[in-house]
Write a protein that holds these residues in place. Structure first.
Motif, PDB file in Angstrom:
ATOM      1  N   ALA A   1       0.831  -1.202   0.000  1.00 47.87           N
ATOM      2  CA  ALA A   1       0.000   0.000   0.000  1.00 47.87           C
ATOM      3  C   ALA A   1       0.868   1.256   0.000  1.00 47.87           C
ATOM      4  O   ALA A   1       0.617   2.210  -0.756  1.00 47.87           O
ATOM      5  CB  ALA A   1      -0.936  -0.008   1.213  1.00 47.87           C
TER       6      ALA A   1
ATOM      7  N   LEU B   1      -2.115  -3.236   7.947  1.00 42.22           N
ATOM      8  CA  LEU B   1      -2.623  -2.392   6.868  1.00 42.22           C
ATOM      9  C   LEU B   1      -3.759  -1.489   7.323  1.00 42.22           C
ATOM     10  O   LEU B   1      -3.811  -0.304   6.968  1.00 42.22           O
ATOM     11  CB  LEU B   1      -3.075  -3.269   5.696  1.00 42.22           C
ATOM     12  CG  LEU B   1      -3.640  -2.558   4.464  1.00 42.22           C
ATOM     13  CD1 LEU B   1      -2.660  -1.539   3.920  1.00 42.22           C
ATOM     14  CD2 LEU B   1      -3.996  -3.576   3.382  1.00 42.22           C
TER      15      LEU B   1
ATOM     16  N   ARG C   1      -3.675   2.603   6.511  1.00 48.10           N
ATOM     17  CA  ARG C   1      -4.413   2.998   5.312  1.00 48.10           C
ATOM     18  C   ARG C   1      -5.004   4.407   5.425  1.00 48.10           C
ATOM     19  O   ARG C   1      -4.914   5.189   4.472  1.00 48.10           O
ATOM     20  CB  ARG C   1      -5.504   1.981   4.994  1.00 48.10           C
ATOM     21  CG  ARG C   1      -6.289   2.355   3.722  1.00 48.10           C
ATOM     22  CD  ARG C   1      -7.495   1.493   3.532  1.00 48.10           C
ATOM     23  NE  ARG C   1      -7.187   0.261   2.833  1.00 48.10           N
ATOM     24  CZ  ARG C   1      -7.779  -0.890   3.061  1.00 48.10           C
ATOM     25  NH1 ARG C   1      -8.682  -0.967   4.027  1.00 48.10           N
ATOM     26  NH2 ARG C   1      -7.480  -1.961   2.368  1.00 48.10           N
TER      27      ARG C   1
ATOM     28  N   PHE D   1      -4.984  -3.810  -1.855  1.00 51.41           N
ATOM     29  CA  PHE D   1      -4.391  -3.451  -0.570  1.00 51.41           C
ATOM     30  C   PHE D   1      -4.698  -1.997  -0.209  1.00 51.41           C
ATOM     31  O   PHE D   1      -5.227  -1.712   0.849  1.00 51.41           O
ATOM     32  CB  PHE D   1      -2.885  -3.702  -0.604  1.00 51.41           C
ATOM     33  CG  PHE D   1      -2.540  -5.138  -0.864  1.00 51.41           C
ATOM     34  CD1 PHE D   1      -2.535  -6.061   0.166  1.00 51.41           C
ATOM     35  CD2 PHE D   1      -2.265  -5.583  -2.144  1.00 51.41           C
ATOM     36  CE1 PHE D   1      -2.253  -7.402  -0.062  1.00 51.41           C
ATOM     37  CE2 PHE D   1      -1.974  -6.913  -2.401  1.00 51.41           C
ATOM     38  CZ  PHE D   1      -1.970  -7.832  -1.357  1.00 51.41           C
ATOM     39  N   MET D   2      -4.366  -1.088  -1.108  1.00 49.32           N
ATOM     40  CA  MET D   2      -4.654   0.314  -0.847  1.00 49.32           C
ATOM     41  C   MET D   2      -6.133   0.611  -1.029  1.00 49.32           C
ATOM     42  O   MET D   2      -6.750   1.301  -0.222  1.00 49.32           O
ATOM     43  CB  MET D   2      -3.824   1.191  -1.797  1.00 49.32           C
ATOM     44  CG  MET D   2      -3.910   2.666  -1.501  1.00 49.32           C
ATOM     45  SD  MET D   2      -3.332   3.046   0.167  1.00 49.32           S
ATOM     46  CE  MET D   2      -3.979   4.703   0.336  1.00 49.32           C
ATOM     47  N   HIS D   3      -6.711   0.113  -2.104  1.00 52.97           N
ATOM     48  CA  HIS D   3      -8.134   0.308  -2.344  1.00 52.97           C
ATOM     49  C   HIS D   3      -8.940  -0.758  -1.606  1.00 52.97           C
ATOM     50  O   HIS D   3      -8.560  -1.927  -1.576  1.00 52.97           O
ATOM     51  CB  HIS D   3      -8.434   0.259  -3.845  1.00 52.97           C
ATOM     52  CG  HIS D   3      -7.913   1.444  -4.591  1.00 52.97           C
ATOM     53  ND1 HIS D   3      -6.593   1.544  -5.009  1.00 52.97           N
ATOM     54  CD2 HIS D   3      -8.521   2.594  -4.991  1.00 52.97           C
ATOM     55  CE1 HIS D   3      -6.422   2.693  -5.627  1.00 52.97           C
ATOM     56  NE2 HIS D   3      -7.558   3.348  -5.636  1.00 52.97           N
TER      57      HIS D   3
ATOM     58  N   ASP E   1      -4.944  -0.462  -7.538  1.00 53.02           N
ATOM     59  CA  ASP E   1      -3.673  -0.259  -6.831  1.00 53.02           C
ATOM     60  C   ASP E   1      -2.514  -0.115  -7.815  1.00 53.02           C
ATOM     61  O   ASP E   1      -1.774   0.866  -7.796  1.00 53.02           O
ATOM     62  CB  ASP E   1      -3.389  -1.442  -5.900  1.00 53.02           C
ATOM     63  CG  ASP E   1      -4.192  -1.396  -4.607  1.00 53.02           C
ATOM     64  OD1 ASP E   1      -4.816  -0.351  -4.330  1.00 53.02           O
ATOM     65  OD2 ASP E   1      -4.190  -2.412  -3.885  1.00 53.02           O
TER      66      ASP E   1
END
Length: 337
Positions: A104, A159, A163, A233-235, A247
């Motif tokens: 991320a 995470l 985030r 992961f990020m989204h 991502d």
């Protein structure tokens, strides 16, 4: 080679080792399966035979469906291209451990770096031609560097804990980036600023269409690497949301789409639209042509120069080996400017 079908009333069929596009009795295009990379269907009212679908599956050729505004709404792949169970299990496990947090942060840092560098590249051409504009954007470029440093200082841990911080940094960086882009545009578009889906102004429509094309390329890279495009992961996860595509695409938006579209606009390219705000066929064809040409352009990567298309596939494979534990780190792609 890509086969792009964008006319209503056309039909794709298999014919002696080739895909043939027909409209009534007129042959519009024909491409050998052996050299075909993927098929993009970019219009409603297009038919495709089951023989053509099977031939594409047997040759590992994905079929992507995009709306006329560039929104990817479906893709067909061979069952043999869905990767290994090991990779997908590791991908899901990474969401719960430090590797997911590392990814991320890498996606955000890569996006910010490429935004920062594109602004610098655009600004340097104003230093002599428009010194006042050059000076106005210097504080914006400096703020972008501050956002990069802030993101790099986020320590990978669980995470869900990091985030919110990364999203905040990314959002603030994006706001400054698009403000800088607006300052640096030479054309008189009366641009309202960045808008995503549903935008009707010419520049945002062109950007959204370009991102849709890039989206299909990134999804294919992830599937070929054995990854699940929907496990990001990020989204965050949502039904129908390809989070991992969103991502990984962050590393390539500026390099592939923004640089191409903004360059065309600054060279006074006319973005044609119909009365509904939809990009004209001519404009979409020109954007497609320029983007695919950009994907074949070479960039420095791991001690050599290779095409952006190869770099995207390599990054997807690096991502897969990282989540499996076969690679110690994951480094985002930063383009040379």
């Amino acid at each position: 080679m890509e086969l792009i079908v964008h006319e209503r009333g056309t039909f794709i069929q298999k014919h002696q080792g080739r895909l043939r596009v027909m409209r009534e009795k007129e042959r519009l295009a024909e491409v050998p399966l052996l050299i075909l990379d993927h098929v993009i269907i970019e219009s409603y009212g297009v038919g495709i035979s089951s023989d053509a679908v099977r031939a594409c599956a047997e040759h590992g050729i994905p079929i992507h469906f995009l709306s006329s505004t560039g929104i990817a709404y479906a893709s067909l792949y061979s069952a043999g291209l869905t990767g290994t169970v090991q990779t997908r299990r590791a991908q899901l496990q990474a969401f719960e451990n430090e590797r997911g947090a590392w990814l991320a942060r890498a996606f955000v840092c890569g996006k910010l770096e490429n935004q920062h560098n594109l602004l610098r590249m655009m600004a340097k051409y104003r230093k002599t031609a428009d010194p006042a504009c050059f000076q106005r954007v210097q504080p914006i470029i400096a703020e972008m560097r501050d956002h990069i440093i802030e993101a790099e200082r986020v320590m990978p841990q669980q995470l869900e804990h990091i985030r919110p911080s990364l999203l905040s940094i990314e959002g603030r960086g994006a706001a400054r980036y698009w403000f800088g882009v607006r300052e640096l545009l030479l054309c008189d578009l009366d641009w309202p600023g960045r808008e995503t889906q549903g935008a009707r102004d010419p520049l945002n429509s062109a950007l959204n269409y370009g991102y849709g094309i890039l989206y299909s390329q990134i999804e294919r890279c992830l599937v070929l690497a054995g990854l699940d495009p929907y496990g990001g992961f990020m989204h965050t996860d949502r039904p129908g949301k390809p989070s991992l595509v969103l991502d990984l695409i962050e590393e390539f938006r500026q390099t592939v789409v923004d640089r191409t579209i903004l360059g065309l606009v600054n060279r006074k390219m006319t973005i044609e639209q119909d009365e509904t705000g939809r990009l004209s066929d001519h404009t979409r064809e020109m954007i497609r042509e320029r983007l695919f040409k950009r994907l074949e352009a070479s960039e420095p990567y791991e001690t050599k120069r290779v095409s952006l298309r190869v770099i995207m596939q390599s990054q997807a494979r690096h991502l897969a080996t990282f989540v499996r534990g076969d690679r110690d780190t994951y480094t985002p792609f930063i383009a040379s400017w």
